[in-house]
Design a protein around this motif. Structure first.
Motif, PDB file in Angstrom:
ATOM      1  N   SER A  38     -25.802  11.232  20.229  1.00 53.37           N
ATOM      2  CA  SER A  38     -26.426  11.049  18.917  1.00 53.37           C
ATOM      3  C   SER A  38     -25.776   9.918  18.147  1.00 53.37           C
ATOM      4  CB  SER A  38     -26.350  12.346  18.110  1.00 53.37           C
ATOM      5  OG  SER A  38     -25.008  12.765  17.958  1.00 53.37           O
ATOM      6  N   ALA A  39     -24.438   9.790  18.265  1.00 57.78           N
ATOM      7  CA  ALA A  39     -23.726   8.727  17.558  1.00 57.78           C
ATOM      8  C   ALA A  39     -24.065   7.363  18.146  1.00 57.78           C
ATOM      9  CB  ALA A  39     -22.225   8.975  17.623  1.00 57.78           C
ATOM     10  N   ALA A  40     -24.233   7.295  19.469  1.00 62.82           N
ATOM     11  CA  ALA A  40     -24.491   6.019  20.132  1.00 62.82           C
ATOM     12  C   ALA A  40     -25.815   5.400  19.693  1.00 62.82           C
ATOM     13  CB  ALA A  40     -24.483   6.213  21.646  1.00 62.82           C
ATOM     14  N   ARG A  41     -26.757   6.226  19.245  1.00 67.38           N
ATOM     15  CA  ARG A  41     -28.070   5.715  18.854  1.00 67.38           C
ATOM     16  C   ARG A  41     -28.097   5.199  17.422  1.00 67.38           C
ATOM     17  NH1 ARG A  41     -29.716  10.429  21.742  1.00 67.38           N
ATOM     18  NH2 ARG A  41     -29.949  11.551  19.775  1.00 67.38           N
ATOM     19  N   LEU A  42     -27.049   5.448  16.671  1.00 67.79           N
ATOM     20  CA  LEU A  42     -27.032   5.061  15.261  1.00 67.79           C
ATOM     21  C   LEU A  42     -26.862   3.559  15.092  1.00 67.79           C
ATOM     22  CD1 LEU A  42     -24.755   7.893  13.829  1.00 67.79           C
ATOM     23  CD2 LEU A  42     -27.252   7.751  13.749  1.00 67.79           C
ATOM     24  N   GLN A  43     -27.563   2.995  14.127  1.00 69.59           N
ATOM     25  CA  GLN A  43     -27.423   1.590  13.776  1.00 69.59           C
ATOM     26  C   GLN A  43     -26.993   1.491  12.316  1.00 69.59           C
ATOM     27  OE1 GLN A  43     -30.913  -0.778  14.503  1.00 69.59           O
ATOM     28  NE2 GLN A  43     -30.349  -1.157  16.636  1.00 69.59           N
ATOM     29  N   PHE A  44     -26.081   0.564  12.041  1.00 71.91           N
ATOM     30  CA  PHE A  44     -25.615   0.327  10.678  1.00 71.91           C
ATOM     31  C   PHE A  44     -25.820  -1.138  10.329  1.00 71.91           C
ATOM     32  CE2 PHE A  44     -23.361   4.017  12.171  1.00 71.91           C
ATOM     33  CZ  PHE A  44     -23.304   4.853  11.068  1.00 71.91           C
ATOM     34  N   HIS A  45     -26.238  -1.376   9.084  1.00 64.73           N
ATOM     35  CA  HIS A  45     -26.382  -2.742   8.598  1.00 64.73           C
ATOM     36  C   HIS A  45     -25.015  -3.242   8.123  1.00 64.73           C
ATOM     37  CE1 HIS A  45     -30.580  -1.432   8.503  1.00 64.73           C
ATOM     38  NE2 HIS A  45     -30.891  -2.713   8.559  1.00 64.73           N
ATOM     39  N   THR A  46     -24.759  -4.526   8.341  1.00 67.19           N
ATOM     40  CA  THR A  46     -23.470  -5.100   7.991  1.00 67.19           C
ATOM     41  C   THR A  46     -23.609  -6.548   7.542  1.00 67.19           C
ATOM     42  OG1 THR A  46     -21.208  -5.516   8.808  1.00 67.19           O
ATOM     43  CG2 THR A  46     -22.997  -5.807  10.379  1.00 67.19           C
ATOM     44  N   GLN A  47     -22.702  -6.963   6.682  1.00 65.01           N
ATOM     45  CA  GLN A  47     -22.595  -8.354   6.254  1.00 65.01           C
ATOM     46  C   GLN A  47     -21.118  -8.720   6.158  1.00 65.01           C
ATOM     47  OE1 GLN A  47     -24.504  -9.014   2.482  1.00 65.01           O
ATOM     48  NE2 GLN A  47     -26.584  -8.910   3.303  1.00 65.01           N
ATOM     49  N   LEU A  48     -20.821 -10.017   6.221  1.00 62.56           N
ATOM     50  CA  LEU A  48     -19.501 -10.499   5.859  1.00 62.56           C
ATOM     51  C   LEU A  48     -19.433 -10.504   4.335  1.00 62.56           C
ATOM     52  CD1 LEU A  48     -19.062 -13.464   8.370  1.00 62.56           C
ATOM     53  CD2 LEU A  48     -18.339 -11.072   8.614  1.00 62.56           C
ATOM     54  N   ALA A  49     -18.342 -10.005   3.776  1.00 61.59           N
ATOM     55  CA  ALA A  49     -18.269  -9.768   2.334  1.00 61.59           C
ATOM     56  C   ALA A  49     -18.379 -11.046   1.512  1.00 61.59           C
ATOM     57  CB  ALA A  49     -16.961  -9.044   1.999  1.00 61.59           C
ATOM     58  N   HIS A  50     -17.970 -12.177   2.063  1.00 61.45           N
ATOM     59  CA  HIS A  50     -18.039 -13.427   1.301  1.00 61.45           C
ATOM     60  C   HIS A  50     -19.420 -14.062   1.363  1.00 61.45           C
ATOM     61  CE1 HIS A  50     -17.078 -14.683   5.431  1.00 61.45           C
ATOM     62  NE2 HIS A  50     -17.698 -15.816   5.152  1.00 61.45           N
ATOM     63  N   GLY A  51     -20.327 -13.473   2.160  1.00 60.61           N
ATOM     64  CA  GLY A  51     -21.686 -13.975   2.240  1.00 60.61           C
ATOM     65  C   GLY A  51     -22.111 -14.277   3.666  1.00 60.61           C
ATOM     66  N   SER A  52     -23.223 -13.691   4.088  1.00 55.94           N
ATOM     67  CA  SER A  52     -23.737 -13.920   5.443  1.00 55.94           C
ATOM     68  C   SER A  52     -25.111 -13.285   5.546  1.00 55.94           C
ATOM     69  CB  SER A  52     -22.805 -13.292   6.491  1.00 55.94           C
ATOM     70  OG  SER A  52     -22.951 -11.882   6.515  1.00 55.94           O
ATOM     71  N   PRO A  53     -25.849 -13.614   6.613  1.00 55.04           N
ATOM     72  CA  PRO A  53     -27.075 -12.845   6.885  1.00 55.04           C
ATOM     73  C   PRO A  53     -26.697 -11.396   7.206  1.00 55.04           C
ATOM     74  CG  PRO A  53     -27.006 -14.884   8.171  1.00 55.04           C
ATOM     75  CD  PRO A  53     -25.644 -14.692   7.585  1.00 55.04           C
ATOM     76  N   THR A  54     -27.685 -10.527   7.211  1.00 52.14           N
ATOM     77  CA  THR A  54     -27.441  -9.124   7.554  1.00 52.14           C
ATOM     78  C   THR A  54     -27.520  -8.940   9.062  1.00 52.14           C
ATOM     79  OG1 THR A  54     -28.352  -8.334   5.462  1.00 52.14           O
ATOM     80  CG2 THR A  54     -28.262  -6.751   7.270  1.00 52.14           C
ATOM     81  N   GLY A  55     -26.498  -8.272   9.621  1.00 50.85           N
ATOM     82  CA  GLY A  55     -26.491  -7.958  11.038  1.00 50.85           C
ATOM     83  C   GLY A  55     -26.587  -6.458  11.244  1.00 50.85           C
ATOM     84  N   ARG A  56     -26.662  -6.044  12.499  1.00 47.21           N
ATOM     85  CA  ARG A  56     -26.714  -4.615  12.841  1.00 47.21           C
ATOM     86  C   ARG A  56     -25.653  -4.332  13.903  1.00 47.21           C
ATOM     87  NH1 ARG A  56     -32.056  -5.930  11.877  1.00 47.21           N
ATOM     88  NH2 ARG A  56     -33.178  -4.543  10.444  1.00 47.21           N
ATOM     89  N   VAL A  57     -24.997  -3.195  13.781  1.00 43.92           N
ATOM     90  CA  VAL A  57     -23.999  -2.791  14.762  1.00 43.92           C
ATOM     91  C   VAL A  57     -24.293  -1.365  15.209  1.00 43.92           C
ATOM     92  CG1 VAL A  57     -22.169  -4.323  13.970  1.00 43.92           C
ATOM     93  CG2 VAL A  57     -22.432  -2.093  12.885  1.00 43.92           C
ATOM     94  N   GLU A  58     -23.941  -1.075  16.460  1.00 46.13           N
ATOM     95  CA  GLU A  58     -24.186   0.259  17.015  1.00 46.13           C
ATOM     96  C   GLU A  58     -23.275   0.479  18.206  1.00 46.13           C
ATOM     97  OE1 GLU A  58     -28.067   0.657  18.801  1.00 46.13           O
ATOM     98  OE2 GLU A  58     -28.142  -1.495  19.241  1.00 46.13           O
ATOM     99  N   GLY A  59     -23.208   1.726  18.675  1.00 49.06           N
ATOM    100  CA  GLY A  59     -22.499   2.034  19.899  1.00 49.06           C
ATOM    101  C   GLY A  59     -20.989   1.938  19.815  1.00 49.06           C
ATOM    102  N   PHE A  60     -20.401   2.238  18.658  1.00 49.34           N
ATOM    103  CA  PHE A  60     -18.948   2.196  18.522  1.00 49.34           C
ATOM    104  C   PHE A  60     -18.426   3.602  18.253  1.00 49.34           C
ATOM    105  CE2 PHE A  60     -20.941   1.263  14.452  1.00 49.34           C
ATOM    106  CZ  PHE A  60     -20.315   2.147  13.593  1.00 49.34           C
ATOM    107  N   GLY A  61     -17.177   3.840  18.662  1.00 48.56           N
ATOM    108  CA  GLY A  61     -16.592   5.161  18.467  1.00 48.56           C
ATOM    109  C   GLY A  61     -15.245   5.137  17.787  1.00 48.56           C
ATOM    110  N   SER A  62     -14.747   3.929  17.442  1.00 46.04           N
ATOM    111  CA  SER A  62     -13.452   3.795  16.785  1.00 46.04           C
ATOM    112  C   SER A  62     -13.490   2.580  15.877  1.00 46.04           C
ATOM    113  CB  SER A  62     -12.339   3.627  17.820  1.00 46.04           C
ATOM    114  OG  SER A  62     -12.480   2.383  18.501  1.00 46.04           O
ATOM    115  N   ALA A  63     -12.468   2.449  15.023  1.00 45.28           N
ATOM    116  CA  ALA A  63     -12.394   1.289  14.137  1.00 45.28           C
ATOM    117  C   ALA A  63     -12.301   0.003  14.946  1.00 45.28           C
ATOM    118  CB  ALA A  63     -11.193   1.426  13.208  1.00 45.28           C
TER     119      ALA A  63
END
Length: 317
Positions: A38-63
């Motif tokens: 269930s966790a592997a299917r999750l997608q999160f939106h992300t940006q670089l804090a100083h400014g960037s397009p929006t990306g997506r990340v998924e499939g992670f289990g640790s920092a």
């Protein structure tokens, strides 16, 4: 005190003398493990804090895996990422990413910016810093106590990564190691810090777009989160119950009393370790197995066990 208490305890000591507080912002690095289905299917939106397009990340289990995914999304090296905040691009330590990410949270990655150097005369035993890290080898300043030595040194700011202490590179050290080095500095002597501040955004980039995927509100009760773990796969969990929240708050206070640190994620892990334990002996063994490096004093373990019991009985405010 039961005779068997903490018989597995490691032979370490923790000074309660409070000079530099240390906090854990994310689980310590560990061998990679696949997140749950269930966790592997999750997608999160992300940006670089100083400014960037929006990306997506998924499939992670640790920092560490999360930072690698973010770095790949933006074509940078993972070591460039200092820390992440949730739902704000600002250097807001109250929104620092820890071991839990709300399923609707928007992740902002703060990357390394300008380097700076400062020389400080240690006139007091207490520097007034709270040190935390990102779980992958980047210790940085979470808080600066008002009126302290470091508060008077305006070059030093919240969010700064401590790269060297008197020329010694501490980039790969955990927060508690950096804290000890600062504590051990001799009073009455000058010391030198090399710092790296987060890359700052231009004012014209504010405010950020507020799409439906970006939640500005705090995590509400009953909301599911992705729980990152130092050992084992990431899992999707409900937020702590009201009883657990009260216990976590009390344990966080006990951490400051006994060890001079404030760390809500560590407090949550401690409460979780005591969830199904029947007595303080079992609880102490569980802490040693889970968090043995901290070498908690026996008195702390008893008080924490009492606090968990008080929370269950509704005796905590």
């Amino acid at each position: 005190m039961p005779l068997g208490l903490r018989h597995k305890k490691k032979d370490k000591s923790k000074e309660t003398f409070k000079l530099v507080e240390s906090e854990a912002a994310a689980p310590a690095p560990a061998a990679a493990s696949a997140p749950s289905a269930s966790a592997a299917r999750l997608q999160f939106h992300t940006q670089l804090a100083h400014g960037s397009p929006t990306g997506r990340v998924e499939g992670f289990g640790s920092a560490r895996e999360l930072y690698a995914r973010i770095a790949a999304a933006f074509g940078i090296h993972p070591a460039q990422i200092m820390f992440c905040t949730l739902n704000t691009h600002k250097v807001d330590m109250d929104k620092l990413l820890g071991a839990q990410i709300g399923l609707e949270d928007f992740i902002f990655a703060h990357v390394k910016g300008q380097r700076k150097e400062v020389e400080v005369l240690k006139t007091d035993d207490m520097l007034g810093l709270t040190i935390t890290d990102n779980g992958t080898g980047c210790a940085f300043i979470k808080r600066i106590k008002e009126g302290s030595i470091m508060d008077q040194t305006k070059t030093v700011c919240v969010g700064d990564h401590i790269e060297t202490i008197n020329g010694k590179n501490v980039s790969e050290c955990r927060h508690y190691e950096v804290a000890k080095m600062l504590k051990d500095l001799e009073k009455g002597q000058k010391f030198k810090l090399e710092l790296v501040e987060p890359l700052k955004a231009f004012e014209k980039l504010e405010p950020r777009s507020k799409g439906k995927t970006l939640s500005e509100a705090k995590i509400s009760k009953g909301r599911e989160t992705l729980r990152l773990r130092a050992k084992g796969p990431a899992t999707v969990e409900e937020m702590p119950t009201e009883v657990e929240e009260k216990a976590i708050k009390k344990v966080d206070e006990l951490l400051e009393t006994y060890m001079g640190i404030r760390d809500i994620e560590l407090a949550a892990t401690i409460v979780e370790a005591g969830r199904d334990k029947k007595n303080p002996d079992e609880f102490a063994v569980a802490l040693d197995e889970t968090l043995g490096d901290f070498a908690f004093p026996d008195e702390f373990v008893f008080d924490v066990w009492g606090a968990i019991g008080d929370a269950k009985q509704g005796r905590l405010e």
